[in-house]
Design a protein around this motif. Structure first.
Motif, PDB file in Angstrom:
ATOM      1  N   ILE A 174      42.600  32.297   6.977  1.00 48.81           N
ATOM      2  CA  ILE A 174      43.238  33.618   6.986  1.00 48.81           C
ATOM      3  C   ILE A 174      44.065  33.812   8.248  1.00 48.81           C
ATOM      4  N   ASP A 230      36.139  38.657  -1.594  1.00 52.89           N
ATOM      5  CA  ASP A 230      36.620  39.015  -0.264  1.00 52.89           C
ATOM      6  C   ASP A 230      38.045  39.517  -0.427  1.00 52.89           C
ATOM      7  N   LEU A 231      38.180  40.838  -0.398  1.00 52.19           N
ATOM      8  CA  LEU A 231      39.485  41.451  -0.648  1.00 52.19           C
ATOM      9  C   LEU A 231      40.395  41.415   0.570  1.00 52.19           C
ATOM     10  N   HIS A 288      40.863  36.732  -1.368  1.00 51.74           N
ATOM     11  CA  HIS A 288      42.263  37.143  -1.285  1.00 51.74           C
ATOM     12  C   HIS A 288      42.951  36.186  -0.313  1.00 51.74           C
TER      13      HIS A 288
END
Ligand SMILES: *Cc1c(COP(=O)(O)O)cnc(C)c1O
Length: 463
Positions: free
Chosen positions: A177, A255-256, A223
């Motif tokens: 991320i 996991d948004l 996400h």
């Protein structure tokens, strides 16, 4: 080694007493013995630099000591204006909170609050009660646990629900991320085993199904945040995954990341998945950040099935990552904006996203008129802003900026940008493009325009 053998460079190093004389008077911001310790450290540093062959003058050494003392006096995390056009700017601290939220946080920080006590009965009460009720009403969750941030939320959820067992993840979602958060690494830390299925670009529900076995603890949907794929791609609908999970008695965790509570498509950008959609699709546990599109304080929100949330909350890690009273007070105040329906008008992130172009243009013209600056040329320009924070990658919003060009060729845009970034008491961060500074007005709130004018005027006067 005798003094006379030393390189002449060492003679440039003043004594502590000489430094104090040169810098006098020392103010009250630093206790004298700590100032002396800092001076000593700086002089030792100068000695080390000279030892490796650098040539330093006494003046340079005094300047560097002075610089360290000045930096020590200064509050580094002071307010800056975000003129970058990136709404959720990680390096600038992500979402700024609403006035109401900031007030609630300051009040909770400065006083005692009934964090774990029921006022009516004086009995021990749940820390999560208020937030649970708010998120329940807003997004349909049965229970909620708030932790320090979403990275902690994901780690805790995996450790408590899947430690020692398997978690199935699409190969296209085993992503990094940013800021060192990588799904495979988090998975390893949690003690769960990552089972990757599908291919990088296409994963089907049947890929997940084939991987389900006696050790499967959960299916994890992630996400992909900053990572965006187009073209020949496929991911199963969330409903297909939850149906599969239902058949096999396996929870689906999502996991948004940003976890919006408002529909971003209302404001002319793509739709960012919301917490309620995810829960409505049958996801058992949703995790999201508090300080991305929610627009609140840094927090990790774990929402969903009551039994699972109870299991998660009972894990020893939950205590290690629990949110404090300031965070909970701020999060509750932020959620109340969604409760009242004034989120788009009051929460800075949504105010920035929803700002209308003609209003940005009017503000630009007013600011230009307000900065009569002989050393600086100000023009209104079209810019592109983005949401940032991993939400809606590649999505840009048309915006309006101010281009600041120094009149003198001897002043570079980089120099001007540096003056703005180091301005006091309020600094300004912006972009540098084609030897000009560009300030995007979308990410500056209208109430800060007067401050922006002051900064520009003052900096122009120094060119
Ligand atoms: C941002 C993000 C995280 C990390 O959240 P933090 O609040 O920064 O800890 C985890 N997962 C996804 C999908 C994200 O977008």
């Amino acid at each position: 080694m005798g003094v006379s053998d030393e390189p002449t460079g060492y003679r440039a190093i003043p004594s502590v007493a000489a430094v104090i004389d040169a810098l006098a008077p020392l103010d009250h911001a630093i206790r004298p013995e700590l100032a002396v310790a800092l001076i000593n450290e700086s002089l030792q540093e100068a000695r080390r630099r000279i030892a490796v062959g650098e040539s330093l003058t006494r003046e340079q050494i005094l300047e560097s000591v002075q610089g360290r003392l000045a930096a020590m006096r200064m509050h580094r995390l002071a307010r800056v204006l975000n003129g970058t056009g990136i709404v959720i700017h990680t390096n600038l601290g992500r979402a700024p909170v609403s006035t109401e939220t900031a007030r609630a946080m300051a009040e909770a920080a400065a006083s005692a609050v009934p964090l774990e006590i029921e006022p009516a009965t004086n009995e021990r009460g749940g820390r999560m009660r208020e937030i649970s009720e708010l998120v329940h009403l807003l997004a349909g969750s049965e229970a909620v646990l708030v932790v320090n941030n979403n990275a902690a939320a994901v780690l805790l959820v995996l450790a408590s629900l899947a430690g020692g067992r398997e978690v199935i993840v699409s190969r296209g979602e085993a992503v990094e991320i940013g800021g060192g958060f990588r799904i495979p690494d988090v998975m390893r830390q949690s003690g769960a085993q990552l089972i990757e299925v599908g291919t990088t670009n296409r994963t089907y529900a049947r890929d997940y199904e084939r991987a389900i076995g006696p050790d499967t603890a959960a299916i994890l949907k992630v996400h992909p945040s900053n990572f965006h794929m187009t073209g020949f791609i496929a991911t199963p609908a969330t409903e297909d995954l939850t149906a599969l999970g239902g058949t096999h008695g396996i929870p689906v965790i999502e996991d948004l990341g940003s976890g919006a509570l408002l529909d971003s498509a209302r404001f002319g950008i793509a739709h960012e998945p919301t917490v309620s959609e995810s829960l409505a699709a049958g996801v058992s546990i949703v995790t999201a950040s508090g300080d991305k599109l929610l627009g609140g304080p840094q927090a990790g929100i774990i929402a969903g099935n009551r039994d699972l949330v109870t299991t998660i909350a009972a894990h020893p890690l939950a205590r290690a990552v629990r949110a404090d009273k300031t965070c909970l007070a701020g999060l509750a105040a932020t959620l109340r904006h969604y409760l009242r329906g004034d989120a788009a008008e009051r929460i800075p992130v949504w105010r920035m996203i929803s700002a209308a172009l003609d209003e940005l243009q009017r503000r630009a013209d007013r600011i230009i008129a307000g900065v009569p600056a002989p050393g600086l040329m100000l023009e209104r320009v079209e810019t592109r802003s983005s949401v940032g924070g991993g939400a809606l990658p590649g999505q840009e919003m048309p915006s309006v900026g101010l281009r600041l060009s120094p009149m003198s060729d001897s002043v570079s845009a980089d120099h001007l940008a540096r003056l703005l970034r180091t301005h006091r008491p309020v600094a300004l961060f912006c972009r540098v493009q084609h030897n000009a500074v560009v300030i995007d007005l979308r990410t500056i709130l209208p109430e800060d325009d007067a401050t922006l004018i002051d900064i520009c005027r003052e900096v122009a006067g120094r060119l």
